[in-house]
Design a protein around this motif. Sequence first.
Motif, PDB file in Angstrom:
ATOM      1  N   MET A 149       0.701  -0.789  -0.090  1.00 27.48           N
ATOM      2  CA  MET A 149      -0.366   0.022   0.089  1.00 27.48           C
ATOM      3  C   MET A 149       0.883   1.475   0.085  1.00 27.48           C
ATOM      4  O   MET A 149       1.845   1.336   0.482  1.00 27.48           O
TER       5      MET A 149
ATOM      6  N   ILE B   8       1.966   5.054  -0.041  1.00 23.29           N
ATOM      7  CA  ILE B   8       2.337   6.066   1.601  1.00 23.29           C
ATOM      8  C   ILE B   8       1.018   7.362   1.914  1.00 23.29           C
ATOM      9  O   ILE B   8      -0.500   7.545   2.831  1.00 23.29           O
TER      10      ILE B   8
ATOM     11  N   PHE C  85      -2.543   5.088   2.762  1.00 19.20           N
ATOM     12  CA  PHE C  85      -2.241   5.095   3.924  1.00 19.20           C
ATOM     13  C   PHE C  85      -2.743   6.508   4.696  1.00 19.20           C
ATOM     14  O   PHE C  85      -3.430   6.273   6.019  1.00 19.20           O
TER      15      PHE C  85
ATOM     16  N   MET D 199      -6.209   6.308   4.719  1.00 11.96           N
ATOM     17  CA  MET D 199      -6.949   5.755   5.536  1.00 11.96           C
ATOM     18  C   MET D 199      -7.254   5.912   6.841  1.00 11.96           C
ATOM     19  O   MET D 199      -7.476   6.007   7.599  1.00 11.96           O
ATOM     20  N   MET D 200      -6.037   6.681   7.526  1.00 20.27           N
ATOM     21  CA  MET D 200      -5.209   7.009   8.836  1.00 20.27           C
ATOM     22  C   MET D 200      -6.619   8.604   9.053  1.00 20.27           C
ATOM     23  O   MET D 200      -7.223   8.549  10.204  1.00 20.27           O
TER      24      MET D 200
ATOM     25  N   VAL E  56      -9.610   6.520   9.343  1.00 22.95           N
ATOM     26  CA  VAL E  56     -10.209   6.196  10.914  1.00 22.95           C
ATOM     27  C   VAL E  56      -9.954   7.231  11.777  1.00 22.95           C
ATOM     28  O   VAL E  56     -10.867   7.348  13.146  1.00 22.95           O
ATOM     29  N   ILE E  57      -8.789   8.509  12.049  1.00 26.63           N
ATOM     30  CA  ILE E  57      -9.305   9.029  13.110  1.00 26.63           C
ATOM     31  C   ILE E  57     -10.562  10.334  12.935  1.00 26.63           C
ATOM     32  O   ILE E  57     -10.933  10.271  14.203  1.00 26.63           O
TER      33      ILE E  57
ATOM     34  N   ILE F  95     -13.695   9.073  12.119  1.00 31.63           N
ATOM     35  CA  ILE F  95     -14.321   8.030  12.680  1.00 31.63           C
ATOM     36  C   ILE F  95     -13.859   8.001  14.227  1.00 31.63           C
ATOM     37  O   ILE F  95     -15.071   8.016  15.151  1.00 31.63           O
ATOM     38  N   ALA F  96     -12.958   8.165  14.290  1.00 30.68           N
ATOM     39  CA  ALA F  96     -12.402   7.568  16.204  1.00 30.68           C
ATOM     40  C   ALA F  96     -12.882   9.047  16.705  1.00 30.68           C
ATOM     41  O   ALA F  96     -13.301   9.050  18.151  1.00 30.68           O
ATOM     42  N   LEU F  97     -13.002  10.586  15.651  1.00 32.03           N
ATOM     43  CA  LEU F  97     -12.909  11.685  16.599  1.00 32.03           C
ATOM     44  C   LEU F  97     -14.455  11.804  17.515  1.00 32.03           C
ATOM     45  O   LEU F  97     -14.551  11.930  18.992  1.00 32.03           O
TER      46      LEU F  97
ATOM     47  N   ARG G 201      -2.201 -12.380  20.445  1.00 29.99           N
ATOM     48  CA  ARG G 201      -3.233 -12.043  19.864  1.00 29.99           C
ATOM     49  C   ARG G 201      -4.187 -13.216  18.929  1.00 29.99           C
ATOM     50  O   ARG G 201      -3.638 -14.049  19.331  1.00 29.99           O
ATOM     51  N   PRO G 202      -5.431 -12.751  18.853  1.00 29.59           N
ATOM     52  CA  PRO G 202      -6.266 -13.495  18.322  1.00 29.59           C
ATOM     53  C   PRO G 202      -4.980 -14.217  17.004  1.00 29.59           C
ATOM     54  O   PRO G 202      -5.163 -15.510  17.243  1.00 29.59           O
ATOM     55  N   ASP G 203      -4.036 -13.882  16.239  1.00 28.52           N
ATOM     56  CA  ASP G 203      -3.638 -14.276  15.188  1.00 28.52           C
ATOM     57  C   ASP G 203      -2.435 -15.333  15.336  1.00 28.52           C
ATOM     58  O   ASP G 203      -2.216 -16.218  14.434  1.00 28.52           O
ATOM     59  N   ASN G 204      -1.898 -14.905  16.472  1.00 27.33           N
ATOM     60  CA  ASN G 204      -1.144 -16.321  17.137  1.00 27.33           C
ATOM     61  C   ASN G 204      -1.025 -16.708  18.224  1.00 27.33           C
ATOM     62  O   ASN G 204      -0.343 -17.469  18.422  1.00 27.33           O
TER      63      ASN G 204
ATOM     64  N   GLY H  22      -3.101 -14.909   9.968  1.00 28.67           N
ATOM     65  CA  GLY H  22      -3.700 -13.614  10.183  1.00 28.67           C
ATOM     66  C   GLY H  22      -5.118 -13.502  11.148  1.00 28.67           C
ATOM     67  O   GLY H  22      -5.541 -14.707  12.044  1.00 28.67           O
ATOM     68  N   PRO H  23      -6.143 -12.870  11.802  1.00 31.98           N
ATOM     69  CA  PRO H  23      -6.336 -13.110  12.347  1.00 31.98           C
ATOM     70  C   PRO H  23      -7.973 -13.880  11.341  1.00 31.98           C
ATOM     71  O   PRO H  23      -8.399 -14.091  10.998  1.00 31.98           O
TER      72      PRO H  23
ATOM     73  N   PHE I  78      -7.447   8.093  19.400  1.00 29.40           N
ATOM     74  CA  PHE I  78      -8.373   8.352  18.103  1.00 29.40           C
ATOM     75  C   PHE I  78      -8.818   7.157  17.149  1.00 29.40           C
ATOM     76  O   PHE I  78      -8.817   6.980  16.555  1.00 29.40           O
TER      77      PHE I  78
END
Lengths: 291, 403
Positions: A1, A3, A6, A9-10, A13-14, A16-18, A48-51, B252-253, B401
């Motif tokens: 991807m 920059i 990215f 996308m960031m 994300v930010i 929505i997060a506000l 974590r769930p993936d590992n 992968g999750p 955030f």
Amino acid sequence: MSIKRFSVMMFAVISIALTCTAEKTPDVKSLFPDIEGFTRSNDIVSYRPDNLFEYINGAAELYLMYDFSGLNLQQYKDKDENTITIEIYDQKTVNNSFGIYSQERPYECEYLDIGVQATYMEGYLNFYQGRYYVKIAGYNLGAKDREYLTSTAKKVSGLLREETTPPAMLMLFPEKAKVANREEYIPKDFLGYSFFEKAFTAEYQDTGAKSYKLFIIETPDRAALEKSIEEYKKAANIKIDLLKDGIHEVDDQYQGKLLISVKGKYIVGALNPENVKIDQSIIIQVISSLK
Amino acid sequence: MQENTMDKNRRRFLKISIAGLAGASLLPSCIKKMPVDEKPNFVYRTLGKTGIKLPIVSMGVMNTMNPKLVEAAYNAGIKHFDTAALYGQGKSEGMLGEFFKDKPRDSFVLGTKVSMPGIMFGTLNKNAKPQDFINEFDKGMKRIGLDYVDILYLHGPGSRETTLFEPYLEAMKQVKKEGRARFIGISTHQNQAEVIRAAIESKAYDVALVAYNSTYPNVDEIKKAIAEGAKAGLGIIGMKTVAGVVGGGFGGPPKKASEQEITAAIKWSLENENVTTIIPGWQTFDHLNSTIAVMGDLKMTLAERSLLNNINKQAGLFCYQCEKCVPQCPAGQHIPTFMRSYMYAHGYKNMQMARITLDSMNLGKIACEDCDTCKVKCVKGFNVKEKIMDIARLRDVPTDFLV
């Protein structure tokens, strides 16, 4: 991807997060106490769930079913290389922490008042509290095994700062004739059907001391309940109207006989093996306590 | 189109099953000649030098404590059931023991596993004794309540050293000699090729239970080792066969897989005739029936193959977590954790998990900033420095955030 992508996308994300608040989790290091006579043999290890499967292999799948979101563990060693390992599993809700605890709760063990409840067998102490499921294992601790594991568990319980109350749904099961410490929570695929989710179960004894399981399924709303019942009728080839008031006996091709009743968004039932006389007043009592 | 194929398979399976249940007297004479415990619609293979003939589909009992699912599988003709002391902390063993206690002993094959400290991570205890293993095995046998198990595994060795660890190997040989385990083996999720080769080298192990699916980046090497194992008489059982499509098995999750993806993954693993059987862990009767139905038509369709190819490509984004990069980094950065964080951010758009993963390393300054040329050679060919510098920027975003 790239920059650029990215960054876009960031930004999204930010933005929505506000409007949201991120979940706060306690500092991991603060959850692991000092243990007298032992030193920490490594840094805290996280999964974590993936590992998670890298740590507990195939057993990971059951934890993932209970919405596992993270494991932090710390190993301690004494001068003779005897070890204590503390594993703290974050299962997001008390229902899930109880659920996985209930799946691993041995039938024969000592029950202790640590967290909501703890089980102790030589070398192993497990308890759940709030969103956490904690497993403490001792290796080669000899006569001091119980003392080390219980004192360590009490310290961890204090550091978790979580409520020590069980899932509210467990309170709906009447005490009369209930077998102690056999309650369970199944988040999905209850009875082997994908449309039955979030089921609490408890074991009861009939007058002849034969046991059977009572269950309560909480669906999101009445429409979801009706959909589940419809799918169940189709899967089990049941013709009767299960949405009508009363307790219905059904013959399920896989489970055998079942008693089923519905109220609001709840399905209440009992697995009804042959030669067991179920006290239907217990089911009625559960139904009447539901809102 | 695929749905139709699955439906047809299932209908065919159900039709044949009903014929099977109707009794041998109703079957054509050619089928009557088959041993009574073999289902005409099932495919069987022999488990290496053990000589045990098994349906190519078995049941992994790690996801359910529902004895009715076991009963349904047993009644459908599934013969081999796989559990471990670790599953439900022994409850799975107890549930299976209770179910099988009144069944003819030759009507099922039961495998279980003993977990020992340090085996999965290679941190072997220098004070370990064979009796430590036997004590754990005895606890499992008490839960199971049978005189013997058919296959006893050492759970999860990930290297030659742990596979051949003398105290536990000695204990397993002893248990086999006593007749409390008919055969012994290893189960492995990591460095499968190395572990299989160590099992061959031991000349003691009979069975290898191997994590095997198309999304492993070193799948060709695993296949090669499986072939060597089969040639040497090792019985090979596949596990994690659908992990590539449901996640969790290749880095992968977890995600929800379609029935087509699951069928494709199962067919892929069974294409390899050196794999005697696989052990999917059903949770529903539907999954049980659809997996059994795959035996009715093992040939992978073009659409299924294309589906798997896409999944394999997607898996290319994930770090295999093999840790071979770790000693190569002169600054000692834990690259696999950066790669996991990168996967969360770019693969799954989960910025919070990406940030939590970054924070778990308690990072100060990123060492890559001062390295002119990255010397790390990733087995998957990742440009490690570029990915680390990219994901490290997430540290500048306030955690509130991120959701």
